[in-house]
Enzyme design. Structure first.
Site, PDB file in Angstrom:
ATOM      1  N   THR A  30       0.806  -1.216   0.000  1.00 24.02           N
ATOM      2  CA  THR A  30       0.000   0.000   0.000  1.00 24.02           C
ATOM      3  C   THR A  30       0.841   1.269   0.000  1.00 24.02           C
ATOM      4  OG1 THR A  30      -1.816  -1.082   1.138  1.00 24.02           O
ATOM      5  CG2 THR A  30      -1.714   1.293   1.360  1.00 24.02           C
ATOM      6  N   ASP A  33       1.292  -6.702  -4.318  1.00 24.84           N
ATOM      7  CA  ASP A  33       0.469  -6.673  -3.121  1.00 24.84           C
ATOM      8  C   ASP A  33       0.947  -7.880  -2.309  1.00 24.84           C
ATOM      9  OD1 ASP A  33      -2.795  -5.761  -2.372  1.00 24.84           O
ATOM     10  OD2 ASP A  33      -1.828  -7.452  -1.356  1.00 24.84           O
ATOM     11  N   SER A  34       1.253  -7.694  -1.044  1.00 25.37           N
ATOM     12  CA  SER A  34       1.924  -8.786  -0.317  1.00 25.37           C
ATOM     13  C   SER A  34       1.021  -9.989  -0.100  1.00 25.37           C
ATOM     14  CB  SER A  34       2.487  -8.280   1.011  1.00 25.37           C
ATOM     15  OG  SER A  34       1.457  -8.056   1.951  1.00 25.37           O
ATOM     16  N   THR A  91       1.470  -4.687   4.087  1.00 27.35           N
ATOM     17  CA  THR A  91       1.293  -5.079   5.491  1.00 27.35           C
ATOM     18  C   THR A  91       0.676  -6.469   5.648  1.00 27.35           C
ATOM     19  OG1 THR A  91      -0.874  -4.005   5.591  1.00 27.35           O
ATOM     20  CG2 THR A  91       1.027  -2.694   6.273  1.00 27.35           C
ATOM     21  N   ASP A  92      -0.075  -6.917   4.626  1.00 29.35           N
ATOM     22  CA  ASP A  92      -0.834  -8.164   4.803  1.00 29.35           C
ATOM     23  C   ASP A  92       0.048  -9.345   5.218  1.00 29.35           C
ATOM     24  OD1 ASP A  92      -3.199  -6.889   4.263  1.00 29.35           O
ATOM     25  OD2 ASP A  92      -3.323  -7.539   2.175  1.00 29.35           O
ATOM     26  N   THR A 117      -1.011 -21.901  19.078  1.00 30.64           N
ATOM     27  CA  THR A 117      -2.342 -21.550  19.583  1.00 30.64           C
ATOM     28  C   THR A 117      -2.995 -20.507  18.674  1.00 30.64           C
ATOM     29  OG1 THR A 117      -3.606 -20.564  21.397  1.00 30.64           O
ATOM     30  CG2 THR A 117      -1.315 -19.858  21.191  1.00 30.64           C
ATOM     31  N   GLN A 118      -4.283 -20.645  18.461  1.00 27.38           N
ATOM     32  CA  GLN A 118      -4.998 -19.668  17.617  1.00 27.38           C
ATOM     33  C   GLN A 118      -5.498 -18.487  18.442  1.00 27.38           C
ATOM     34  OE1 GLN A 118      -9.516 -20.859  17.024  1.00 27.38           O
ATOM     35  NE2 GLN A 118      -8.225 -22.476  16.207  1.00 27.38           N
TER      36      GLN A 118
HETATM   37  N1  ASP Z   1      -2.861  -5.420   0.487  1.00 26.68           N
HETATM   38  C1  ASP Z   1      -1.747  -4.604   0.929  1.00 26.68           C
HETATM   39  C2  ASP Z   1      -0.493  -5.438   0.926  1.00 26.68           C
HETATM   40  O1  ASP Z   1      -0.274  -6.186   1.815  1.00 26.68           O
HETATM   41  C3  ASP Z   1      -2.012  -4.040   2.270  1.00 26.68           C
HETATM   42  C4  ASP Z   1      -0.960  -3.067   2.773  1.00 26.68           C
HETATM   43  O2  ASP Z   1       0.122  -2.942   2.277  1.00 26.68           O
HETATM   44  O3  ASP Z   1      -1.285  -2.362   3.769  1.00 26.68           O
HETATM   45  O4  ASP Z   1       0.283  -5.367   0.021  1.00 26.68           O
END
Ligand code: ASP
Length: 311
Positions: free
Chosen positions: A12, A51-52, A80-81, A247-248
């Site tokens: 992102t 996109d991760s 971030t994903d 653990t979940q």
């Molecule tokens: N979908 C994005 C990613 O992981 C989300 C992000 O970067 O905040 O690439």
């Protein structure tokens, strides 16, 4: 101050709106340089900006290979994903680090109003240039976290990452990790989250994978002997699949001897993952499998802290 390289992988932070929603911008370097106060850093990009959510072990490998050639501090701009997975993978793949490796990204693109990107980037650049910590970290929302202890714990908030079983690194002493493993690859590992009523069918899609992380209930509990799930786990073990239990709950650790419902762990030779987060369990298991470890050797290595991923 040490020299710093910024490695842009997508996410992102550098995205722009397209017909289907946000996607990585291939011409992000200028906008990034304009938004941060640091002037003196090298810029690198991975061959495919992603996109991760589309990243996997091959991408961790690509990032690790590029990172090894860099001297000085490294900032990795990443989605971030799955940032916590890449951070954990790098903590195992990169040995004898001489300088910080800092992953960061954003919840809102750098070029959009109200973005958290510049603040995150400033923190990451500062840590990469000055910190005595030679380890893989995530700098995000004002927090500095050990990479292999972090999980994404909010889909929108600027404080997107948590470190459930380990304090933030802001202000803590730096440490040096030393371990005997030198693996440079990670085998594919699946994740199965238990749900009430889970049966044998849940394991079907994982049969081709050498390793599996099971997110069990509570302290490592799951349907036991006499259930189809237990029978399917037994078959998976007979096929040679190595299975780590975490653990979940999002905090605490596996203590599978607490309840009779945790007895499958010992009965079936599942590996207790202790306090490992799911991203750390997936990447550590995959990394040890890629080095050929199996059975007791694998279980011993999983129980031994390698890069600060467990106490
Ligand atoms: N979908 C994005 C990613 O992981 C989300 C992000 O970067 O905040 O690439």
């Amino acid at each position: 101050m040490r020299p710093v390289t910024v490695l842009y992988t997508g996410g992102t932070i550098g995205m722009r709106p397209g017909p289907d929603g946000l996607g990585p911008d291939a011409a992000f370097e200028g906008a990034f340089r304009a938004a941060v106060t640091a002037r003196d850093f090298h810029w690198l990009e991975t061959p495919h900006l992603l996109d991760s959510s589309a990243m996997g072990p091959q991408d961790w490998q690509t990032i690790a290979d590029l990172s090894r050639d860099i001297s000085g501090g490294l900032v990795i701009l990443h989605g971030t994903d799955t940032m916590a997975y890449t951070a954990a993978a790098l903590s195992f793949l990169l040995h004898d680090l001489g300088a910080p490796v800092v992953l960061t990204g954003a919840q809102v693109p750098m070029q959009s109003d109200g973005s958290d990107a510049a603040a995150n980037a400033e923190l990451a650049l500062d840590v990469a240039a000055r910190s005595p910590r030679a380890e893989v970290m995530i700098a995000f929302g004002g927090a500095l976290l050990r990479g292999n202890r972090a999980v994404k714990c909010h889909a929108q908030n600027p404080e997107a990452f948590c470190s459930p079983n380990f304090p933030t690194l802001n202000g803590a002493e730096s440490v040096q990790f030393a371990h005997p493993f030198t693996g440079r690859q990670i085998s594919p590992v699946g994740v199965l989250k238990l749900y009430p009523g889970i049966g044998a069918e849940a394991l079907g899609g994982f049969a081709h994978l050498p390793g599996l992380v099971v997110e069990a209930f509570g302290s490592g509990n799951m349907p036991g002997e006499g259930t189809s799930f237990h029978a399917a786990l037994m078959l998976a073990r007979r096929r040679g699949q190595e299975i780590v239990v975490v653990t979940q709950t999002g905090g605490g650790q596996v203590a599978a001897r607490t309840y009779a419902a945790g007895a499958s762990v010992a009965q079936l030779g599942l590996i207790p993952g202790g306090e490992l987060t799911t991203p750390a369990a997936v990447t550590k298991l995959g990394w040890l499998l890629a080095q050929g470890l199996r059975g007791d050797d694998l279980a011993d290595a999983m129980a031994r802290p390698v890069a600060g991923e467990m106490s």
